[in-house]
Design a protein around this motif. Structure first.
Motif, PDB file in Angstrom:
ATOM      1  N   LEU A 151      13.382  16.034   2.469  1.00  0.00           N
ATOM      2  CA  LEU A 151      12.302  16.541   2.650  1.00  0.00           C
ATOM      3  C   LEU A 151      12.095  16.791   4.259  1.00  0.00           C
ATOM      4  N   PRO A 152      12.936  17.110   4.884  1.00  0.00           N
ATOM      5  CA  PRO A 152      13.219  17.381   6.363  1.00  0.00           C
ATOM      6  C   PRO A 152      11.869  18.062   7.115  1.00  0.00           C
ATOM      7  N   SER A 153      11.082  18.612   6.464  1.00  0.00           N
ATOM      8  CA  SER A 153       9.966  19.427   7.084  1.00  0.00           C
ATOM      9  C   SER A 153       8.461  18.591   6.618  1.00  0.00           C
ATOM     10  N   LYS A 154       8.535  17.499   5.783  1.00  0.00           N
ATOM     11  CA  LYS A 154       7.478  16.821   5.460  1.00  0.00           C
ATOM     12  C   LYS A 154       7.720  15.244   6.036  1.00  0.00           C
ATOM     13  N   TRP A 155       8.965  14.766   6.104  1.00  0.00           N
ATOM     14  CA  TRP A 155       9.332  13.390   6.438  1.00  0.00           C
ATOM     15  C   TRP A 155      10.318  13.712   7.496  1.00  0.00           C
ATOM     16  N   THR A 156       9.786  13.997   8.795  1.00  0.00           N
ATOM     17  CA  THR A 156      10.536  14.405  10.016  1.00  0.00           C
ATOM     18  C   THR A 156      11.238  12.971  10.580  1.00  0.00           C
ATOM     19  N   ALA A 157      12.086  13.488  11.192  1.00  0.00           N
ATOM     20  CA  ALA A 157      12.806  12.290  12.419  1.00  0.00           C
ATOM     21  C   ALA A 157      11.748  11.512  13.216  1.00  0.00           C
ATOM     22  N   ASN A 158      10.634  11.855  13.487  1.00  0.00           N
ATOM     23  CA  ASN A 158       9.584  11.280  14.135  1.00  0.00           C
ATOM     24  C   ASN A 158       8.844  10.007  13.035  1.00  0.00           C
ATOM     25  N   HIS A 159       9.031  10.334  11.619  1.00  0.00           N
ATOM     26  CA  HIS A 159       8.366   9.293  10.795  1.00  0.00           C
ATOM     27  C   HIS A 159       9.365   7.829  10.676  1.00  0.00           C
ATOM     28  N   ARG A 160       9.174   7.285  11.836  1.00  0.00           N
ATOM     29  CA  ARG A 160      10.076   6.062  11.963  1.00  0.00           C
ATOM     30  C   ARG A 160       9.438   4.866  11.710  1.00  0.00           C
ATOM     31  N   ASP A 215       0.745  -1.204   0.069  1.00  0.00           N
ATOM     32  CA  ASP A 215      -0.081   0.058  -0.150  1.00  0.00           C
ATOM     33  C   ASP A 215       0.724   1.300   0.038  1.00  0.00           C
ATOM     34  N   ILE A 216       0.715   2.067  -1.065  1.00  0.00           N
ATOM     35  CA  ILE A 216       1.391   3.375  -1.035  1.00  0.00           C
ATOM     36  C   ILE A 216       0.846   4.329  -0.094  1.00  0.00           C
ATOM     37  N   VAL A 217       1.541   4.652   1.014  1.00  0.00           N
ATOM     38  CA  VAL A 217       0.798   5.715   2.053  1.00  0.00           C
ATOM     39  C   VAL A 217       1.282   7.031   2.105  1.00  0.00           C
ATOM     40  N   ALA A 218       2.451   7.260   1.144  1.00  0.00           N
ATOM     41  CA  ALA A 218       2.811   8.639   1.074  1.00  0.00           C
ATOM     42  C   ALA A 218       3.648   8.797  -0.250  1.00  0.00           C
ATOM     43  N   GLY A 219       3.779   9.714  -0.965  1.00  0.00           N
ATOM     44  CA  GLY A 219       4.187   9.986  -2.066  1.00  0.00           C
ATOM     45  C   GLY A 219       4.878  11.816  -2.195  1.00  0.00           C
ATOM     46  N   PHE A 220       5.937  11.813  -2.715  1.00  0.00           N
ATOM     47  CA  PHE A 220       6.533  13.159  -2.864  1.00  0.00           C
ATOM     48  C   PHE A 220       7.401  13.082  -4.106  1.00  0.00           C
ATOM     49  N   PHE A 221       7.483  14.359  -4.739  1.00  0.00           N
ATOM     50  CA  PHE A 221       8.297  14.730  -5.825  1.00  0.00           C
ATOM     51  C   PHE A 221       9.392  15.771  -5.268  1.00  0.00           C
ATOM     52  N   HIS A 264       9.064  10.038  -4.972  1.00  0.00           N
ATOM     53  CA  HIS A 264       9.363   9.083  -3.800  1.00  0.00           C
ATOM     54  C   HIS A 264       8.203   8.564  -3.449  1.00  0.00           C
ATOM     55  N   LEU A 265       8.269   7.142  -3.329  1.00  0.00           N
ATOM     56  CA  LEU A 265       7.117   6.506  -2.797  1.00  0.00           C
ATOM     57  C   LEU A 265       7.435   5.709  -1.366  1.00  0.00           C
ATOM     58  N   VAL A 266       6.612   5.876  -0.392  1.00  0.00           N
ATOM     59  CA  VAL A 266       6.671   4.926   1.067  1.00  0.00           C
ATOM     60  C   VAL A 266       5.623   3.923   0.833  1.00  0.00           C
TER      61      VAL A 266
END
Length: 414
Positions: free
Chosen positions: A267-276, A104-110, A131-133
């Protein structure tokens, strides 16, 4: 009684004379017709026999229809498991043993792509990197064995996560002019071929002298060094450059896993250190949209995974296993199953014995191309499959039990 005997005899004659595939309704109606013609007072028996025949045929048709619907639903579920879809709230997915399935693609960015031209200059292509998660399982897994895109294996990844398979790597010949001071070096991505090596004045030194421009190639011919004593050298060179269009990094879902540093760096503001995404097996996959095969829409992703790490009650250790009995016992106690306490599962008398039976090594003979082929040291039963939390628990229990020709019931314990 005579009527009944004659009716039975007639039924036998009709069935015997009918094709093997004839529907029981045909036999029943033929029998009813015979009875009606010879015995007018046998109406009740005629109706009873015809009704019985029709009811039996109707039941058989209903059973065949139910079986066909069940097969269609099962085949559809297999198809759905190989599809990676964009879903904000997917059901939990659990992989037991080793299997290939979609996610399942749960996040996507360009992000923008910085490329290099043949002359060494750079360019920027806006939003050329996608970029796909992708969430694979809602638990820690043992290992990722392979990633496929549109059915093609990405294969071995290099140290930075880039694909090395020819399907996702394109090669080009680069021509470049390099100017090096005396004693200076340059390292290029692959083996260098030097076309020309000139000093000032087109190869002639100052004041008409002709000091030679000398050089060496080292590091598997990737490093060019101007070994001239004092002269600056201008070198015309060629080399092959490999450009990977896929980058992937896999996270197995441990309780201590940290953020994906590549995505966090971009993307430090969109995929932060808390996105573990602790407790989730997932991948971050980057596609280079300059590759034509990714310009027609989202491709299909599947992963081959060694899934759930579970308790082997025979050794009291956590292991990866495709043992049917151990997988079933894990499901009984898991949050996606009946959520039993482990004390409610009879390991000593049933789980361990069943697990040992599943692990028994057997020899099988299969016909391959019309010839028998012997397979030795094969485990009697294994379980390799994926379940989701939108499946009925009772159905999953049945599948586990059926996979080892066993059963699962609850008394004082499971």
């Amino acid at each position: 009684m005579r009527l009944l005997r004659n009716a039975v005899a007639a039924a036998a004659a009709v069935v015997a004379s009918s094709p093997a595939s004839a529907d029981v309704v045909s036999a029943g109606l033929a029998l009813a017709s015979w009875l009606a013609g010879g015995y007018a007072y046998g109406t009740a028996l005629i109706v009873a026999v015809a009704s019985l025949a029709y009811g039996s045929a109707s039941a058989r048709r209903s059973q065949r229809r139910a079986q066909a619907e069940a097969r269609a639903a099962y085949n559809a579920s297999l198809s759905e498991r190989s599809v990676t879809a964009l879903r904000a709230a997917p059901p939990w997915r659990v992989a037991y043993g080793t299997s290939e399935f979609g996610g399942d693609i749960v996040a996507g960015f360009f992000t923008d792509k910085t490329g290099t031209r043949d002359d060494g200059s750079t360019y920027v292509r806006p939003d050329a990197l996608k970029h796909l998660v992708i969430h694979w399982t809602t638990h820690q897994s043992n290992a990722v064995l392979d990633l496929k895109i549109d059915g093609k294996s990405v294969g071995t990844l290099d140290g930075s996560g880039y694909a090395t398979s020819s399907d996702f790597v394109r090669s080009r010949t680069v021509h470049r002019v390099v100017t090096l001071l005396a004693g200076a070096s340059v390292t290029l991505p692959s083996a260098i071929t030097v076309i020309t090596a000139n000093g000032p004045n087109g190869g002639f030194g100052y004041y008409g002298s002709i000091p030679p421009i000398t050089y060496t190639l080292t590091n598997s011919n990737k490093t060019l060094t101007n070994t001239s004593a004092t002269e600056t050298g201008t070198f015309s060179v060629t080399f092959q450059e490999s450009l990977a269009s896929v980058r992937a990094f896999h996270h197995l879902g441990s309780d201590t896993q940290t953020v994906d540093t590549y995505l966090n760096g971009l993307l430090p503001s969109k995929w932060t250190a808390n996105h573990r995404l602790r407790g989730i097996t997932y991948s971050v996959i980057t596609l280079d949209l300059e590759d034509p095969q990714f310009q027609a829409g989202l491709p299909r992703f599947t992963i081959t995974l060694e899934g759930r790490i579970l308790l082997d009650s025979r050794t009291s250790t956590q292991v990866f296993s495709s043992n049917n009995a151990l997988c079933l016992a894990d499901f009984l106690t898991a949050p996606w199953g009946p959520k039993c306490d482990r004390s409610e599962v009879d390991d000593a008398n049933y789980t361990n014995a069943s697990a040992n039976s599943c692990d028994e090594l057997i020899t099988e003979t299969w016909m391959v191309g019309g010839s028998p082929v012997l397979y030795t040291n094969r485990k009697r039963f294994t379980f390799n499959g994926v379940i989701t939390t939108d499946m009925a628990i009772e159905s999953v229990l049945d599948q586990f039990a059926d996979s080892m020709a066993g059963w699962c019931v609850y008394g004082a314990k499971w």
